[in-house]
Design an enzyme around this catalytic site. Sequence first.
Site, PDB file in Angstrom:
ATOM      1  N   GLY A 235     -45.808  16.959   0.043  1.00 18.62           N
ATOM      2  CA  GLY A 235     -46.038  16.640  -1.367  1.00 18.62           C
ATOM      3  C   GLY A 235     -45.269  15.384  -1.734  1.00 18.62           C
ATOM      4  O   GLY A 235     -44.421  14.916  -0.966  1.00 18.62           O
ATOM      5  N   LEU A 236     -45.562  14.880  -2.933  1.00 20.36           N
ATOM      6  CA  LEU A 236     -44.965  13.619  -3.368  1.00 20.36           C
ATOM      7  C   LEU A 236     -43.454  13.748  -3.570  1.00 20.36           C
ATOM      8  O   LEU A 236     -42.928  14.855  -3.736  1.00 20.36           O
ATOM      9  CB  LEU A 236     -45.625  13.174  -4.678  1.00 20.36           C
ATOM     10  N   SER A 237     -42.785  12.618  -3.574  1.00 23.47           N
ATOM     11  CA  SER A 237     -41.348  12.583  -3.839  1.00 23.47           C
ATOM     12  C   SER A 237     -41.083  13.188  -5.223  1.00 23.47           C
ATOM     13  O   SER A 237     -41.768  12.851  -6.187  1.00 23.47           O
ATOM     14  CB  SER A 237     -40.869  11.125  -3.803  1.00 23.47           C
ATOM     15  N   GLY A 238     -40.127  14.088  -5.289  1.00 19.59           N
ATOM     16  CA  GLY A 238     -39.771  14.687  -6.574  1.00 19.59           C
ATOM     17  C   GLY A 238     -40.594  15.906  -6.943  1.00 19.59           C
ATOM     18  O   GLY A 238     -40.362  16.529  -7.988  1.00 19.59           O
ATOM     19  N   ALA A 239     -41.549  16.294  -6.088  1.00 23.49           N
ATOM     20  CA  ALA A 239     -42.414  17.435  -6.420  1.00 23.49           C
ATOM     21  C   ALA A 239     -41.668  18.775  -6.337  1.00 23.49           C
ATOM     22  O   ALA A 239     -42.112  19.769  -6.920  1.00 23.49           O
ATOM     23  CB  ALA A 239     -43.635  17.456  -5.507  1.00 23.49           C
ATOM     24  N   GLY A 240     -40.561  18.794  -5.598  1.00 21.50           N
ATOM     25  CA  GLY A 240     -39.781  20.042  -5.513  1.00 21.50           C
ATOM     26  C   GLY A 240     -39.654  20.601  -4.102  1.00 21.50           C
ATOM     27  O   GLY A 240     -39.227  21.745  -3.921  1.00 21.50           O
TER      28      GLY A 240
ATOM     29  N   SER B 206     -44.496  13.654   4.201  1.00 19.12           N
ATOM     30  CA  SER B 206     -45.534  13.749   5.234  1.00 19.12           C
ATOM     31  C   SER B 206     -46.917  13.427   4.650  1.00 19.12           C
ATOM     32  O   SER B 206     -47.779  14.294   4.571  1.00 19.12           O
ATOM     33  CB  SER B 206     -45.515  15.105   5.944  1.00 19.12           C
TER      34      SER B 206
HETATM   35  S1  ADX Z   1     -42.048  10.505   4.737  1.00 17.50           S
HETATM   36  O1  ADX Z   1     -43.153   9.718   4.129  1.00 17.50           O
HETATM   37  O2  ADX Z   1     -41.556   9.899   5.984  1.00 17.50           O
HETATM   38  O3  ADX Z   1     -42.415  11.927   4.917  1.00 17.50           O
HETATM   39  P1  ADX Z   1     -39.524  11.310   3.598  1.00 17.50           P
HETATM   40  O4  ADX Z   1     -39.804  12.628   2.967  1.00 17.50           O
HETATM   41  O5  ADX Z   1     -38.823  11.300   4.913  1.00 17.50           O
HETATM   42  O6  ADX Z   1     -40.884  10.432   3.642  1.00 17.50           O
HETATM   43  O7  ADX Z   1     -38.630  10.427   2.610  1.00 17.50           O
HETATM   44  C1  ADX Z   1     -39.014  10.311   1.251  1.00 17.50           C
HETATM   45  C2  ADX Z   1     -37.829   9.967   0.356  1.00 17.50           C
HETATM   46  O8  ADX Z   1     -37.404   8.636   0.610  1.00 17.50           O
HETATM   47  C3  ADX Z   1     -38.227  10.015  -1.105  1.00 17.50           C
HETATM   48  O9  ADX Z   1     -37.933  11.260  -1.688  1.00 17.50           O
HETATM   49  C4  ADX Z   1     -37.403   8.914  -1.735  1.00 17.50           C
HETATM   50  O10 ADX Z   1     -36.164   9.414  -2.161  1.00 17.50           O
HETATM   51  C5  ADX Z   1     -37.155   7.940  -0.604  1.00 17.50           C
HETATM   52  N1  ADX Z   1     -38.003   6.733  -0.594  1.00 17.50           N
HETATM   53  C6  ADX Z   1     -37.539   5.467  -0.517  1.00 17.50           C
HETATM   54  N2  ADX Z   1     -38.537   4.588  -0.444  1.00 17.50           N
HETATM   55  C7  ADX Z   1     -39.704   5.293  -0.484  1.00 17.50           C
HETATM   56  C8  ADX Z   1     -41.084   4.912  -0.439  1.00 17.50           C
HETATM   57  N3  ADX Z   1     -41.477   3.659  -0.330  1.00 17.50           N
HETATM   58  N4  ADX Z   1     -42.017   5.912  -0.493  1.00 17.50           N
HETATM   59  C9  ADX Z   1     -41.619   7.192  -0.593  1.00 17.50           C
HETATM   60  N5  ADX Z   1     -40.331   7.601  -0.643  1.00 17.50           N
HETATM   61  C10 ADX Z   1     -39.371   6.659  -0.578  1.00 17.50           C
END
Ligand code: ADX
Length: 187
Positions: A14-19, A88
Amino acid sequence: MNGPHNGFTLWFTGLSGAGKSTLAQAIRDDLVARGRRVEILDGDEVRTNLSKGLGFSKEDRDTNIRRIGYVARLLSRNGVVAVAAAISPYREVRDEVRRAHEATFVETFVDCSLDELVRRDRKGLYAKALRGEIDRFTGVSDPYEAPERPDITVHTDRQTIEDSLKTILAELERQHHVSPRPVHSVA
Ligand code: ADX
């Protein structure tokens, strides 16, 4: 093998900050209280050690997810509950990790609308991304491919964390990955 003593992987996407991280910790606490061994593989943390130096290109994200998937696979086949919490964003590499698993892989979609994430913006990253100060920010300027057939979906924009936790645990019980908590009757 499916049973309340077998390991499995609970994979949050899920998106960043979704929980994802909050839910991972809540699930861990609950399962540990039931006597299970649990390890959390959190994207933010993995990126400070195992994936140190990786950025946010598709290639680097895929590498990050393959590494998390590899560790989850080893843990889960040895009786541990591996809880992965990383954005992911790419379906194909999530499916690849699922296929490589010997133990069960439970894909859990932590769904939250972008509007709500921008409104909450706990880390202040969405404001920056919208101003163009962060490159390739998932959901803003980089893709997120939602699972087509997740095993579990929670909606953290309209459910409390407690309700999402209940949804996940109920499904894990239904699939016999964890045994129901004993009900203590009051005399
Ligand atoms: S993933 O895409 O490789 O699965 P992952 O979960 O490890 O990402 O890391 C995401 C975290 O990195 C986010 O919660 C945020 O705090 C930080 N972040 C920094 N830059 C980005 C970006 N460009 N896109 C998404 N997350 C980012």
